[in-house]
Design a protein around this motif. Sequence first.
Motif, PDB file in Angstrom:
ATOM      1  N   SER A   2     -39.416  -7.445  26.248  1.00  0.00           N
ATOM      2  CA  SER A   2     -38.938  -8.792  25.993  1.00  0.00           C
ATOM      3  C   SER A   2     -38.184  -9.333  27.187  1.00  0.00           C
ATOM      4  N   SER A   3     -38.162 -10.689  27.293  1.00  0.00           N
ATOM      5  CA  SER A   3     -37.474 -11.325  28.412  1.00  0.00           C
ATOM      6  C   SER A   3     -35.983 -11.048  28.381  1.00  0.00           C
ATOM      7  N   SER A   4     -35.413 -10.883  27.177  1.00  0.00           N
ATOM      8  CA  SER A   4     -33.978 -10.608  27.074  1.00  0.00           C
ATOM      9  C   SER A   4     -33.614  -9.254  27.660  1.00  0.00           C
ATOM     10  N   LEU A   5     -34.565  -8.324  27.644  1.00  0.00           N
ATOM     11  CA  LEU A   5     -34.324  -7.028  28.266  1.00  0.00           C
ATOM     12  C   LEU A   5     -34.502  -7.102  29.776  1.00  0.00           C
ATOM     13  N   GLU A   6     -35.451  -7.892  30.214  1.00  0.00           N
ATOM     14  CA  GLU A   6     -35.752  -7.972  31.632  1.00  0.00           C
ATOM     15  C   GLU A   6     -34.708  -8.754  32.406  1.00  0.00           C
ATOM     16  N   LEU A  54     -27.372  -2.454  37.359  1.00  0.00           N
ATOM     17  CA  LEU A  54     -28.497  -1.759  36.736  1.00  0.00           C
ATOM     18  C   LEU A  54     -29.152  -2.611  35.655  1.00  0.00           C
ATOM     19  N   SER A  55     -30.466  -2.701  35.698  1.00  0.00           N
ATOM     20  CA  SER A  55     -31.248  -3.402  34.685  1.00  0.00           C
ATOM     21  C   SER A  55     -31.608  -2.445  33.555  1.00  0.00           C
ATOM     22  N   PRO A  84     -25.522 -11.083  26.849  1.00  0.00           N
ATOM     23  CA  PRO A  84     -26.596 -11.352  25.886  1.00  0.00           C
ATOM     24  C   PRO A  84     -27.555 -10.187  25.731  1.00  0.00           C
ATOM     25  N   GLN A  85     -27.567  -9.285  26.702  1.00  0.00           N
ATOM     26  CA  GLN A  85     -28.493  -8.143  26.627  1.00  0.00           C
ATOM     27  C   GLN A  85     -28.009  -7.036  25.694  1.00  0.00           C
ATOM     28  N   VAL A  86     -26.757  -7.104  25.218  1.00  0.00           N
ATOM     29  CA  VAL A  86     -26.200  -5.963  24.502  1.00  0.00           C
ATOM     30  C   VAL A  86     -26.976  -5.654  23.227  1.00  0.00           C
ATOM     31  N   ARG A 108     -15.767 -10.851  20.492  1.00  0.00           N
ATOM     32  CA  ARG A 108     -17.032 -11.470  20.096  1.00  0.00           C
ATOM     33  C   ARG A 108     -17.425 -10.982  18.705  1.00  0.00           C
ATOM     34  N   PRO A 109     -16.719 -11.451  17.673  1.00  0.00           N
ATOM     35  CA  PRO A 109     -16.976 -10.942  16.313  1.00  0.00           C
ATOM     36  C   PRO A 109     -18.397 -11.190  15.828  1.00  0.00           C
ATOM     37  N   ASP A 110     -19.030 -12.273  16.251  1.00  0.00           N
ATOM     38  CA  ASP A 110     -20.404 -12.546  15.814  1.00  0.00           C
ATOM     39  C   ASP A 110     -21.374 -11.512  16.364  1.00  0.00           C
ATOM     40  N   VAL A 111     -21.160 -11.122  17.614  1.00  0.00           N
ATOM     41  CA  VAL A 111     -22.013 -10.093  18.219  1.00  0.00           C
ATOM     42  C   VAL A 111     -21.800  -8.761  17.509  1.00  0.00           C
ATOM     43  N   LEU A 112     -20.541  -8.417  17.282  1.00  0.00           N
ATOM     44  CA  LEU A 112     -20.243  -7.158  16.603  1.00  0.00           C
ATOM     45  C   LEU A 112     -20.820  -7.152  15.196  1.00  0.00           C
TER      46      LEU A 112
END
Length: 225
Positions: A2-6, A54-55, A84-86, A108-112
Motif C-alpha cells: 500500500s502507498s501508506s507503507l511506501e 528507515l522505510s 500516519p504509517q504507524v 493521539r487518542p484516536d490513533v491509539l
Amino acid sequence: MSSSLEKGRPVFSISPFTLLDFPDRTACILWFAGCNMRCSYCYNPEIVLGKGKLSWGHVQEFLLSRRGLLDGVVFSGGECTIHPQVIPFAREIKKMGFELKIDTNGSRPDVLRQLVEENLVDYVALDFKALPENYWKVTRSDLFCAFEKSLENLLDSTVRFEVRTTVHSKQLTTLDLQSMKTWLRGKGYSRTYYLQHFRGDKLTLGELGESKKQVLNTELGVWRN
C-alpha cells in the motif's frame, strides 16, 4: 504494497534485541523520529529532533530475519503515534506473527483507539507527564486532555497497559506525585504505577541539571532504577 507503507521514512533506527522493554517478551525496538512534546529530561534528543531514516522496506527486511527469534516489536521514539504509517506498520507486523507494544505520551487518542479496536496492540506503556498545572512546564505542550482521553480509552479496553512517570526534582515534587497517584486512582486506574528517577548521566533534550533524589515512598508507586 500500500502507498501508506511506501510513503516516507518514519523510523530513526532499530534496536535489534531487548529483554527489558516488552514485559515477558523478547523484542526489538523501532525508534520513530520526531515528537510533539519537548520534555527537558528526554533521553533521546537525536530521535526527537532528528529525521527518520528507515522505510517499511528496511523494517520488513529486518523483521523477516527475526521471525522465530523474537516474540514482539516495540514502537518507541520520539512519539510513534504522530506518524500516519504507524497503523499500516502495525497491521503488517501482526501479519508477520509478532506481538506489538506501543510506548506513547498519549497525545493521539484516536490513533491509539484504532490500534486497540483493530486488535493491533498487545501492550501499551503510557507516559503520565504531569497534572494540568505542571503539564506545560514538563512537556512544553497543551496535550493533557489528549493524554487523559488515551487513559480513558485504555481503561475501557482489555489491552494490557501500564502508566509511568519520569521524575525530576525541579519539575515534580513528592506532593505532585501524590496528587498524580490520587488522580489516577480517581480515574479508575488500579494497576501498578511506575516511577523512574531522572538520570543525569545521559545527553538530554534540555539542561535541567542533576535531580535531587527524593524519598522513595513506595506508596506513591513502584520505582524503577
